[in-house]
Write a protein that holds these residues in place. Structure first.
Motif, PDB file in Angstrom:
ATOM      1  N   LEU A  58     -17.916  39.473-123.139  1.00  0.00           N
ATOM      2  CA  LEU A  58     -18.087  40.891-123.428  1.00  0.00           C
ATOM      3  C   LEU A  58     -16.752  41.436-123.902  1.00  0.00           C
ATOM      4  O   LEU A  58     -15.725  41.240-123.247  1.00  0.00           O
ATOM      5  CB  LEU A  58     -18.538  41.646-122.175  1.00  0.00           C
ATOM      6  CG  LEU A  58     -18.543  43.175-122.266  1.00  0.00           C
ATOM      7  CD1 LEU A  58     -19.513  43.668-123.341  1.00  0.00           C
ATOM      8  CD2 LEU A  58     -18.855  43.786-120.909  1.00  0.00           C
ATOM      9  N   ILE A  59     -16.773  42.087-125.050  1.00  0.00           N
ATOM     10  CA  ILE A  59     -15.582  42.737-125.588  1.00  0.00           C
ATOM     11  C   ILE A  59     -15.801  44.237-125.497  1.00  0.00           C
ATOM     12  O   ILE A  59     -16.766  44.767-126.046  1.00  0.00           O
ATOM     13  CB  ILE A  59     -15.334  42.334-127.052  1.00  0.00           C
ATOM     14  CG1 ILE A  59     -15.160  40.822-127.173  1.00  0.00           C
ATOM     15  CG2 ILE A  59     -14.116  43.070-127.608  1.00  0.00           C
ATOM     16  CD1 ILE A  59     -15.115  40.321-128.603  1.00  0.00           C
ATOM     17  N   ASP A  60     -14.913  44.904-124.780  1.00  0.00           N
ATOM     18  CA  ASP A  60     -14.975  46.354-124.604  1.00  0.00           C
ATOM     19  C   ASP A  60     -13.866  46.959-125.454  1.00  0.00           C
ATOM     20  O   ASP A  60     -12.683  46.688-125.232  1.00  0.00           O
ATOM     21  CB  ASP A  60     -14.784  46.700-123.127  1.00  0.00           C
ATOM     22  CG  ASP A  60     -14.786  48.184-122.867  1.00  0.00           C
ATOM     23  OD1 ASP A  60     -15.563  48.905-123.520  1.00  0.00           O
ATOM     24  OD2 ASP A  60     -14.002  48.632-122.008  1.00  0.00           O
ATOM     25  N   VAL A  61     -14.242  47.774-126.437  1.00  0.00           N
ATOM     26  CA  VAL A  61     -13.277  48.433-127.314  1.00  0.00           C
ATOM     27  C   VAL A  61     -13.209  49.903-126.909  1.00  0.00           C
ATOM     28  O   VAL A  61     -14.211  50.606-126.961  1.00  0.00           O
ATOM     29  CB  VAL A  61     -13.678  48.307-128.802  1.00  0.00           C
ATOM     30  CG1 VAL A  61     -12.676  49.029-129.687  1.00  0.00           C
ATOM     31  CG2 VAL A  61     -13.812  46.842-129.208  1.00  0.00           C
ATOM     32  N   HIS A  62     -12.039  50.342-126.490  1.00  0.00           N
ATOM     33  CA  HIS A  62     -11.819  51.722-126.068  1.00  0.00           C
ATOM     34  C   HIS A  62     -10.891  52.354-127.093  1.00  0.00           C
ATOM     35  O   HIS A  62      -9.754  51.892-127.273  1.00  0.00           O
ATOM     36  CB  HIS A  62     -11.200  51.723-124.678  1.00  0.00           C
ATOM     37  CG  HIS A  62     -11.197  53.049-124.018  1.00  0.00           C
ATOM     38  ND1 HIS A  62     -10.284  53.383-123.064  1.00  0.00           N
ATOM     39  CD2 HIS A  62     -11.994  54.136-124.158  1.00  0.00           C
ATOM     40  CE1 HIS A  62     -10.510  54.609-122.640  1.00  0.00           C
ATOM     41  NE2 HIS A  62     -11.541  55.092-123.297  1.00  0.00           N
ATOM     42  N   ALA A  63     -11.375  53.374-127.789  1.00  0.00           N
ATOM     43  CA  ALA A  63     -10.643  53.921-128.926  1.00  0.00           C
ATOM     44  C   ALA A  63     -10.889  55.418-129.064  1.00  0.00           C
ATOM     45  O   ALA A  63     -11.846  55.954-128.496  1.00  0.00           O
ATOM     46  CB  ALA A  63     -11.090  53.200-130.196  1.00  0.00           C
ATOM     47  N   PRO A  64     -10.046  56.099-129.844  1.00  0.00           N
ATOM     48  CA  PRO A  64     -10.268  57.532-130.094  1.00  0.00           C
ATOM     49  C   PRO A  64     -11.582  57.766-130.841  1.00  0.00           C
ATOM     50  O   PRO A  64     -12.001  56.935-131.663  1.00  0.00           O
ATOM     51  CB  PRO A  64      -9.085  57.935-130.969  1.00  0.00           C
ATOM     52  CG  PRO A  64      -8.069  56.872-130.792  1.00  0.00           C
ATOM     53  CD  PRO A  64      -8.821  55.625-130.477  1.00  0.00           C
ATOM     54  N   LYS A  65     -12.212  58.908-130.579  1.00  0.00           N
ATOM     55  CA  LYS A  65     -13.485  59.240-131.230  1.00  0.00           C
ATOM     56  C   LYS A  65     -13.397  59.214-132.747  1.00  0.00           C
ATOM     57  O   LYS A  65     -14.345  58.841-133.427  1.00  0.00           O
ATOM     58  CB  LYS A  65     -13.958  60.628-130.785  1.00  0.00           C
ATOM     59  CG  LYS A  65     -14.456  60.686-129.386  1.00  0.00           C
ATOM     60  CD  LYS A  65     -14.886  62.102-129.017  1.00  0.00           C
ATOM     61  CE  LYS A  65     -15.267  62.165-127.551  1.00  0.00           C
ATOM     62  NZ  LYS A  65     -15.600  63.539-127.145  1.00  0.00           N
ATOM     63  N   LYS A  66     -12.242  59.598-133.294  1.00  0.00           N
ATOM     64  CA  LYS A  66     -12.106  59.701-134.749  1.00  0.00           C
ATOM     65  C   LYS A  66     -12.308  58.368-135.469  1.00  0.00           C
ATOM     66  O   LYS A  66     -12.635  58.358-136.647  1.00  0.00           O
ATOM     67  CB  LYS A  66     -10.761  60.307-135.131  1.00  0.00           C
ATOM     68  CG  LYS A  66      -9.572  59.425-134.803  1.00  0.00           C
ATOM     69  CD  LYS A  66      -8.273  60.095-135.195  1.00  0.00           C
ATOM     70  CE  LYS A  66      -7.097  59.186-134.859  1.00  0.00           C
ATOM     71  NZ  LYS A  66      -5.828  59.819-135.202  1.00  0.00           N
ATOM     72  N   VAL A  67     -12.167  57.230-134.777  1.00  0.00           N
ATOM     73  CA  VAL A  67     -12.352  55.940-135.449  1.00  0.00           C
ATOM     74  C   VAL A  67     -13.763  55.382-135.273  1.00  0.00           C
ATOM     75  O   VAL A  67     -14.060  54.282-135.730  1.00  0.00           O
ATOM     76  CB  VAL A  67     -11.301  54.892-134.997  1.00  0.00           C
ATOM     77  CG1 VAL A  67      -9.905  55.349-135.326  1.00  0.00           C
ATOM     78  CG2 VAL A  67     -11.455  54.556-133.525  1.00  0.00           C
ATOM     79  N   SER A  68     -14.642  56.156-134.640  1.00  0.00           N
ATOM     80  CA  SER A  68     -16.009  55.658-134.408  1.00  0.00           C
ATOM     81  C   SER A  68     -16.752  55.357-135.711  1.00  0.00           C
ATOM     82  O   SER A  68     -17.672  54.543-135.724  1.00  0.00           O
ATOM     83  CB  SER A  68     -16.807  56.641-133.553  1.00  0.00           C
ATOM     84  OG  SER A  68     -16.998  57.861-134.237  1.00  0.00           O
ATOM     85  N   VAL A  69     -16.340  55.970-136.810  1.00  0.00           N
ATOM     86  CA  VAL A  69     -16.980  55.705-138.103  1.00  0.00           C
ATOM     87  C   VAL A  69     -16.740  54.265-138.564  1.00  0.00           C
ATOM     88  O   VAL A  69     -17.447  53.769-139.452  1.00  0.00           O
ATOM     89  CB  VAL A  69     -16.506  56.691-139.194  1.00  0.00           C
ATOM     90  CG1 VAL A  69     -16.908  58.112-138.833  1.00  0.00           C
ATOM     91  CG2 VAL A  69     -15.011  56.589-139.422  1.00  0.00           C
ATOM     92  N   LEU A  70     -15.768  53.580-137.955  1.00  0.00           N
ATOM     93  CA  LEU A  70     -15.444  52.194-138.314  1.00  0.00           C
ATOM     94  C   LEU A  70     -16.052  51.182-137.344  1.00  0.00           C
ATOM     95  O   LEU A  70     -15.697  50.012-137.358  1.00  0.00           O
ATOM     96  CB  LEU A  70     -13.921  52.018-138.362  1.00  0.00           C
ATOM     97  CG  LEU A  70     -13.194  52.906-139.371  1.00  0.00           C
ATOM     98  CD1 LEU A  70     -11.694  52.862-139.134  1.00  0.00           C
ATOM     99  CD2 LEU A  70     -13.542  52.495-140.783  1.00  0.00           C
ATOM    100  N   GLN A  71     -16.968  51.644-136.513  1.00  0.00           N
ATOM    101  CA  GLN A  71     -17.521  50.806-135.455  1.00  0.00           C
ATOM    102  C   GLN A  71     -18.143  49.512-135.975  1.00  0.00           C
ATOM    103  O   GLN A  71     -17.891  48.434-135.428  1.00  0.00           O
ATOM    104  CB  GLN A  71     -18.555  51.610-134.664  1.00  0.00           C
ATOM    105  CG  GLN A  71     -19.165  50.865-133.518  1.00  0.00           C
ATOM    106  CD  GLN A  71     -19.984  51.764-132.642  1.00  0.00           C
ATOM    107  OE1 GLN A  71     -19.443  52.703-132.052  1.00  0.00           O
ATOM    108  NE2 GLN A  71     -21.274  51.512-132.549  1.00  0.00           N
ATOM    109  N   ASP A  72     -18.956  49.572-137.009  1.00  0.00           N
ATOM    110  CA  ASP A  72     -19.597  48.357-137.534  1.00  0.00           C
ATOM    111  C   ASP A  72     -18.561  47.355-138.030  1.00  0.00           C
ATOM    112  O   ASP A  72     -18.676  46.153-137.765  1.00  0.00           O
ATOM    113  CB  ASP A  72     -20.569  48.692-138.676  1.00  0.00           C
ATOM    114  CG  ASP A  72     -21.808  49.435-138.196  1.00  0.00           C
ATOM    115  OD1 ASP A  72     -22.112  49.396-136.982  1.00  0.00           O
ATOM    116  OD2 ASP A  72     -22.477  50.048-139.039  1.00  0.00           O
ATOM    117  N   GLN A  73     -17.548  47.846-138.715  1.00  0.00           N
ATOM    118  CA  GLN A  73     -16.497  46.954-139.228  1.00  0.00           C
ATOM    119  C   GLN A  73     -15.707  46.329-138.079  1.00  0.00           C
ATOM    120  O   GLN A  73     -15.368  45.154-138.115  1.00  0.00           O
ATOM    121  CB  GLN A  73     -15.566  47.727-140.166  1.00  0.00           C
ATOM    122  CG  GLN A  73     -16.253  48.143-141.453  1.00  0.00           C
ATOM    123  CD  GLN A  73     -15.510  49.280-142.116  1.00  0.00           C
ATOM    124  OE1 GLN A  73     -15.594  50.422-141.671  1.00  0.00           O
ATOM    125  NE2 GLN A  73     -14.767  48.964-143.160  1.00  0.00           N
TER     126      GLN A  73
END
Length: 108
Positions: A58-73
């Motif tokens: 399981l890979i958990d990615v914790h990031a700022p909301k502003k980068v959520s548009v790059l989620q698929d990539q």
């Protein structure tokens, strides 16, 4: 800050993966490499009582909301970057508001 926690892989394997993926993650999210960290907790993944190290991770990615548009990539980058060290890979995302993050840097 981008924090990537990988459950179910040996800590030394995560160390190697982090060396390879840190520059790619930083480039995708347009942040400094210093803003990307990997965590390899001393933990085991189990399914129905059977230890799953390197089988199910399981890979958990914790990031700022502003980068959520790059989620698929990012999901593709993580799954491809793990390569053959794991059989099954799951990537989950958690986002935070920059207003909810505090950091203290020691300049000494």
């Amino acid at each position: 800050m981008i924090t990537i926690t990988i459950y179910g892989l040996d800590q030394f394997v995560v160390g190697q993966i982090s060396r390879e993926l840190t520059p790619l993650v930083a480039k995708l999210y347009e942040v400094s490499e210093e803003d990307v960290i990997f965590i390899a907790p001393e933990a085991m993944v189990f399914h129905k009582g059977t230890e799953q190290t390197s089988w199910n991770i399981l890979i958990d990615v914790h990031a700022p909301k502003k980068v959520s548009v790059l989620q698929d990539q990012m999901a593709q980058l993580m799954m491809n970057g793990i390569g053959e060290v794991a059989i099954h890979v799951t990537v989950e995302f958690r986002y935070y508001s920059q207003d909810d993050r505090y950091q203290k840097i020691n300049d000494n």
